[in-house]
Design a protein around this motif. Sequence first.
Motif, short mmCIF file in Angstrom:
data_model
loop_
_atom_site.label_atom_id
_atom_site.label_comp_id
_atom_site.label_asym_id
_atom_site.label_seq_id
_atom_site.Cartn_x
_atom_site.Cartn_y
_atom_site.Cartn_z
N SER A 11 67.50 -47.02 77.97
CA SER A 11 68.48 -47.00 78.11
C SER A 11 68.92 -48.04 77.79
O SER A 11 70.68 -48.30 77.83
N ASP A 12 68.66 -49.32 77.86
CA ASP A 12 69.18 -50.22 77.29
C ASP A 12 69.87 -50.96 76.36
O ASP A 12 70.60 -50.88 75.98
N PHE A 13 69.10 -50.62 75.28
CA PHE A 13 68.93 -50.09 73.80
C PHE A 13 70.26 -49.09 73.58
O PHE A 13 71.41 -49.85 72.54
N GLU A 14 70.34 -48.13 73.73
CA GLU A 14 71.69 -47.26 74.02
C GLU A 14 72.91 -47.84 74.56
O GLU A 14 73.64 -47.99 74.25
N THR A 15 72.73 -48.27 75.82
CA THR A 15 73.42 -49.67 76.12
C THR A 15 74.43 -50.26 75.10
O THR A 15 75.44 -50.56 74.71
N LYS A 16 73.38 -51.30 74.51
CA LYS A 16 73.90 -52.04 74.06
C LYS A 16 74.41 -51.27 72.57
O LYS A 16 75.25 -52.16 70.72
N ARG A 17 73.56 -51.12 71.64
CA ARG A 17 74.64 -49.69 70.90
C ARG A 17 75.89 -49.63 70.80
O ARG A 17 76.37 -49.67 69.79
N ASP A 18 76.08 -48.62 71.75
CA ASP A 18 77.82 -48.60 72.46
C ASP A 18 78.51 -49.68 72.43
O ASP A 18 79.23 -50.00 71.75
#
Length: 250
Positions: A11-18
């Motif tokens: 979930s953190d990776f997805e936030t970082k991506r955005d």
Amino acid sequence: AAVSYSQTCISDFETKRDNFEEANKRYAKVVIIQREAKLSGDTAMADAQNDDTGSLFSVASNYSNASIRSNMSAGSVGSVASVSSVISAGAVSTFSLINNEQSNRHKSKFNQIGRKKKKRKASRRERKGTKPGSEEELKTLVMTMKDNVIDAEYSSIIAETIKFLLQDDKSSAATELYDAYRSLKAFIEQSQADRIEEDNRTRAEEEQKVRKEGQFFERVVLDDEEEVNSTRCIELPQILHDLFAYGPFE
């Protein structure tokens, strides 16, 4: 617990991506403004090239070619010890309807009579008090990009989590975390490559145009451009790549 933590990481990776994508796109515009400001010796000109919503007006045509070594500290980003909890903060907005006319006191707030004109929603930069196109905004964008790549410490935690999951026969969770990490890393690298390629193309076209007009072309490089362009997620240990190349796991 390890499986739960791996899901939190994903979930953190997805936030970082955005976050990285948004900052990288804006950086591509603001860096042009700041190059022009440096070329002209007027850092205040950056604000004049933006309207109150942060959209960009056209910038002057000349760039610079003084390649300046970055004096920015690469270690100032901070480290990630754990992402075991993800906190999302939201803003709550309230409004009230004020009507001084007695005849409209009991009318619905959706009624056009007596309604106040809706105010324009402030942009994120305006809420933070950062002037669009300014050096301050550029520094904020740089820090945002750095904060949203995976550093050595965080990468080490992820690697150990993947190993533990494999040893604990949680191969599905380990594979999902491994793939999510690689996906984020690849996305950031592609995002960087696309921005750099477009920037180089634009500058080459500008140089050609200026030289055709018989003018001197100076190519400006900001202090932190080289460091920003090389910002990437840390690579996972080779042993993990070898393990997953040998899979699938039973």
